[in-house]
Motif scaffolding. Structure first.
Motif, PDB file in Angstrom:
ATOM      1  N   ASP A  56       0.832  -1.199   0.000  1.00  0.00           N
ATOM      2  CA  ASP A  56       0.000   0.000   0.000  1.00  0.00           C
ATOM      3  C   ASP A  56       0.873   1.258   0.000  1.00  0.00           C
ATOM      4  O   ASP A  56       0.642   2.184  -0.786  1.00  0.00           O
ATOM      5  N   LEU A  57       1.866   1.286   0.870  1.00  0.00           N
ATOM      6  CA  LEU A  57       2.790   2.435   0.906  1.00  0.00           C
ATOM      7  C   LEU A  57       3.527   2.584  -0.413  1.00  0.00           C
ATOM      8  O   LEU A  57       3.720   3.700  -0.905  1.00  0.00           O
ATOM      9  N   ASN A  58       3.937   1.469  -0.984  1.00  0.00           N
ATOM     10  CA  ASN A  58       4.644   1.507  -2.259  1.00  0.00           C
ATOM     11  C   ASN A  58       3.758   2.097  -3.355  1.00  0.00           C
ATOM     12  O   ASN A  58       4.247   2.810  -4.231  1.00  0.00           O
ATOM     13  N   GLY A  59       2.463   1.838  -3.275  1.00  0.00           N
ATOM     14  CA  GLY A  59       1.548   2.393  -4.262  1.00  0.00           C
ATOM     15  C   GLY A  59       1.197   3.849  -4.019  1.00  0.00           C
ATOM     16  O   GLY A  59       0.927   4.596  -4.956  1.00  0.00           O
ATOM     17  N   ARG A  60       1.197   4.282  -2.764  1.00  0.00           N
ATOM     18  CA  ARG A  60       0.802   5.655  -2.437  1.00  0.00           C
ATOM     19  C   ARG A  60       1.960   6.628  -2.446  1.00  0.00           C
ATOM     20  O   ARG A  60       1.794   7.796  -2.783  1.00  0.00           O
ATOM     21  N   GLU A  61       3.131   6.185  -2.008  1.00  0.00           N
ATOM     22  CA  GLU A  61       4.289   7.080  -1.910  1.00  0.00           C
ATOM     23  C   GLU A  61       5.182   6.919  -3.136  1.00  0.00           C
ATOM     24  O   GLU A  61       5.444   5.805  -3.568  1.00  0.00           O
ATOM     25  N   PRO A  62       5.681   8.007  -3.696  1.00  0.00           N
ATOM     26  CA  PRO A  62       6.542   7.919  -4.891  1.00  0.00           C
ATOM     27  C   PRO A  62       7.990   7.546  -4.516  1.00  0.00           C
ATOM     28  O   PRO A  62       8.919   8.317  -4.720  1.00  0.00           O
ATOM     29  N   ILE A  63       8.144   6.343  -3.959  1.00  0.00           N
ATOM     30  CA  ILE A  63       9.472   5.890  -3.537  1.00  0.00           C
ATOM     31  C   ILE A  63      10.364   5.673  -4.759  1.00  0.00           C
ATOM     32  O   ILE A  63      11.534   6.015  -4.749  1.00  0.00           O
ATOM     33  N   LEU A  64       9.779   5.110  -5.806  1.00  0.00           N
ATOM     34  CA  LEU A  64      10.494   4.937  -7.067  1.00  0.00           C
ATOM     35  C   LEU A  64       9.876   5.862  -8.098  1.00  0.00           C
ATOM     36  O   LEU A  64       8.662   5.896  -8.265  1.00  0.00           O
ATOM     37  N   GLU A  65      10.738   6.609  -8.756  1.00  0.00           N
ATOM     38  CA  GLU A  65      10.292   7.501  -9.821  1.00  0.00           C
ATOM     39  C   GLU A  65      11.221   7.330 -11.018  1.00  0.00           C
ATOM     40  O   GLU A  65      12.121   8.140 -11.233  1.00  0.00           O
ATOM     41  N   GLY A  67      13.066   7.564 -14.338  1.00  0.00           N
ATOM     42  CA  GLY A  67      13.206   8.659 -15.278  1.00  0.00           C
ATOM     43  C   GLY A  67      13.273  10.032 -14.640  1.00  0.00           C
ATOM     44  O   GLY A  67      13.465  11.023 -15.321  1.00  0.00           O
ATOM     45  N   LYS A  68      13.109  10.107 -13.321  1.00  0.00           N
ATOM     46  CA  LYS A  68      13.184  11.396 -12.633  1.00  0.00           C
ATOM     47  C   LYS A  68      14.383  11.385 -11.700  1.00  0.00           C
ATOM     48  O   LYS A  68      14.401  10.652 -10.717  1.00  0.00           O
ATOM     49  N   GLY A  69      15.355  12.171 -12.003  1.00  0.00           N
ATOM     50  CA  GLY A  69      16.541  12.265 -11.142  1.00  0.00           C
ATOM     51  C   GLY A  69      17.168  10.904 -10.903  1.00  0.00           C
ATOM     52  O   GLY A  69      17.452  10.167 -11.832  1.00  0.00           O
ATOM     53  N   ARG A  70      17.315  10.579  -9.633  1.00  0.00           N
ATOM     54  CA  ARG A  70      17.947   9.319  -9.263  1.00  0.00           C
ATOM     55  C   ARG A  70      17.001   8.138  -9.442  1.00  0.00           C
ATOM     56  O   ARG A  70      17.429   7.005  -9.515  1.00  0.00           O
ATOM     57  N   GLY A  71      15.707   8.395  -9.421  1.00  0.00           N
ATOM     58  CA  GLY A  71      14.732   7.319  -9.554  1.00  0.00           C
ATOM     59  C   GLY A  71      14.414   6.632  -8.239  1.00  0.00           C
ATOM     60  O   GLY A  71      13.504   5.839  -8.145  1.00  0.00           O
ATOM     61  N   TRP A  72      15.142   6.977  -7.205  1.00  0.00           N
ATOM     62  CA  TRP A  72      15.022   6.318  -5.896  1.00  0.00           C
ATOM     63  C   TRP A  72      14.953   7.391  -4.838  1.00  0.00           C
ATOM     64  O   TRP A  72      15.824   8.248  -4.747  1.00  0.00           O
ATOM     65  N   ARG A  73      13.908   7.377  -4.050  1.00  0.00           N
ATOM     66  CA  ARG A  73      13.759   8.364  -2.980  1.00  0.00           C
ATOM     67  C   ARG A  73      13.918   7.644  -1.644  1.00  0.00           C
ATOM     68  O   ARG A  73      12.950   7.214  -1.029  1.00  0.00           O
ATOM     69  N   ALA A  74      15.154   7.510  -1.245  1.00  0.00           N
ATOM     70  CA  ALA A  74      15.489   6.760  -0.037  1.00  0.00           C
ATOM     71  C   ALA A  74      14.824   7.342   1.195  1.00  0.00           C
ATOM     72  O   ALA A  74      14.434   6.597   2.105  1.00  0.00           O
ATOM     73  N   GLU A  75      14.670   8.654   1.241  1.00  0.00           N
ATOM     74  CA  GLU A  75      14.071   9.271   2.430  1.00  0.00           C
ATOM     75  C   GLU A  75      12.631   8.793   2.634  1.00  0.00           C
ATOM     76  O   GLU A  75      12.189   8.627   3.768  1.00  0.00           O
ATOM     77  N   LEU A  76      11.894   8.553   1.542  1.00  0.00           N
ATOM     78  CA  LEU A  76      10.524   8.043   1.668  1.00  0.00           C
ATOM     79  C   LEU A  76      10.519   6.581   2.121  1.00  0.00           C
ATOM     80  O   LEU A  76       9.675   6.175   2.912  1.00  0.00           O
ATOM     81  N   TYR A  77      11.470   5.808   1.610  1.00  0.00           N
ATOM     82  CA  TYR A  77      11.609   4.420   2.070  1.00  0.00           C
ATOM     83  C   TYR A  77      11.905   4.406   3.565  1.00  0.00           C
ATOM     84  O   TYR A  77      11.276   3.671   4.324  1.00  0.00           O
ATOM     85  N   LEU A  78      12.857   5.232   3.982  1.00  0.00           N
ATOM     86  CA  LEU A  78      13.250   5.260   5.393  1.00  0.00           C
ATOM     87  C   LEU A  78      12.133   5.781   6.294  1.00  0.00           C
ATOM     88  O   LEU A  78      11.977   5.322   7.425  1.00  0.00           O
ATOM     89  N   ARG A  79      11.357   6.707   5.819  1.00  0.00           N
ATOM     90  CA  ARG A  79      10.298   7.308   6.628  1.00  0.00           C
ATOM     91  C   ARG A  79       9.041   6.440   6.688  1.00  0.00           C
ATOM     92  O   ARG A  79       8.386   6.375   7.722  1.00  0.00           O
ATOM     93  N   HIS A  80       8.714   5.762   5.589  1.00  0.00           N
ATOM     94  CA  HIS A  80       7.429   5.069   5.525  1.00  0.00           C
ATOM     95  C   HIS A  80       7.533   3.539   5.545  1.00  0.00           C
ATOM     96  O   HIS A  80       6.858   2.885   6.327  1.00  0.00           O
ATOM     97  N   VAL A  81       8.330   2.980   4.658  1.00  0.00           N
ATOM     98  CA  VAL A  81       8.351   1.527   4.468  1.00  0.00           C
ATOM     99  C   VAL A  81       9.181   0.814   5.522  1.00  0.00           C
ATOM    100  O   VAL A  81       8.724  -0.162   6.132  1.00  0.00           O
ATOM    101  N   ARG A  82      10.380   1.278   5.747  1.00  0.00           N
ATOM    102  CA  ARG A  82      11.280   0.592   6.675  1.00  0.00           C
ATOM    103  C   ARG A  82      10.692   0.446   8.077  1.00  0.00           C
ATOM    104  O   ARG A  82      10.805  -0.620   8.680  1.00  0.00           O
ATOM    105  N   PRO A  83      10.038   1.477   8.642  1.00  0.00           N
ATOM    106  CA  PRO A  83       9.457   1.290   9.979  1.00  0.00           C
ATOM    107  C   PRO A  83       8.413   0.164  10.042  1.00  0.00           C
ATOM    108  O   PRO A  83       8.357  -0.572  11.018  1.00  0.00           O
TER     109      PRO A  83
END
Length: 144
Positions: A56-65, A67-83
């Motif tokens: 659900d978090l993976n679908g709602r949060e743009p953790i992977l993007e 074609g945009k910049g790095r394509g990986w938003r580690a801060e969103l993974y650390l804030r939402h998914v990892r916990p």
């Protein structure tokens, strides 16, 4: 013939007690198996609740993007998914746990400056995260 009546009475008592003991053993074993089955079902249900939350978090949060910049938003993974993963780490499948640790170890190596020149930190983490999602999906396939 006076001795026959006590022998029959005693034998009937012993047989009755044996049948009762045997019935109790079977009932106890069945109850233990039922309790273990219930426990495993609760653990499996809890594990899939965690997986549902992560997907659900993976679908709602743009953790992977892609074609945009790095394509990986580690801060969103650390804030939402990892916990969510670590709150229930003991419930995760072994492959999923290993992949979570792979991401963590790579992030530590990056933070400590221990990555080699061949390591592209963001690309690797992007791929590690994709693999994590793939492993969670595999858990669903193995369940059905």
């Amino acid at each position: 013939m006076d001795w026959v009546t006590p022998v029959i009475s005693g034998s009937a008592g012993i047989i009755g007690a044996s049948v009762g003991l045997f019935s109790n053993l079977i009932s106890s074993r069945s109850q233990r198996k039922l309790n273990e089955t219930d426990r495993l079902q609760r653990v499996r249900d809890a594990k899939f609740i965690v997986y549902n939350q992560v997907l659900d978090l993976n679908g709602r949060e743009p953790i992977l993007e892609p074609g945009k910049g790095r394509g990986w938003r580690a801060e969103l993974y650390l804030r939402h998914v990892r916990p969510v993963l670590f709150k229930n780490y003991h419930l995760l499948g072994a492959k999923v746990r290993r992949q979570v640790r792979t991401i963590d170890i790579h992030r530590q190596r990056k933070r400590w400056g221990l990555l080699t020149e061949e390591d592209d930190p963001d690309s690797l983490e992007y791929m590690y995260y994709l693999k994590l999602m793939e492993l969670i999906e595999e858990e669903y396939q193995s369940f059905t």
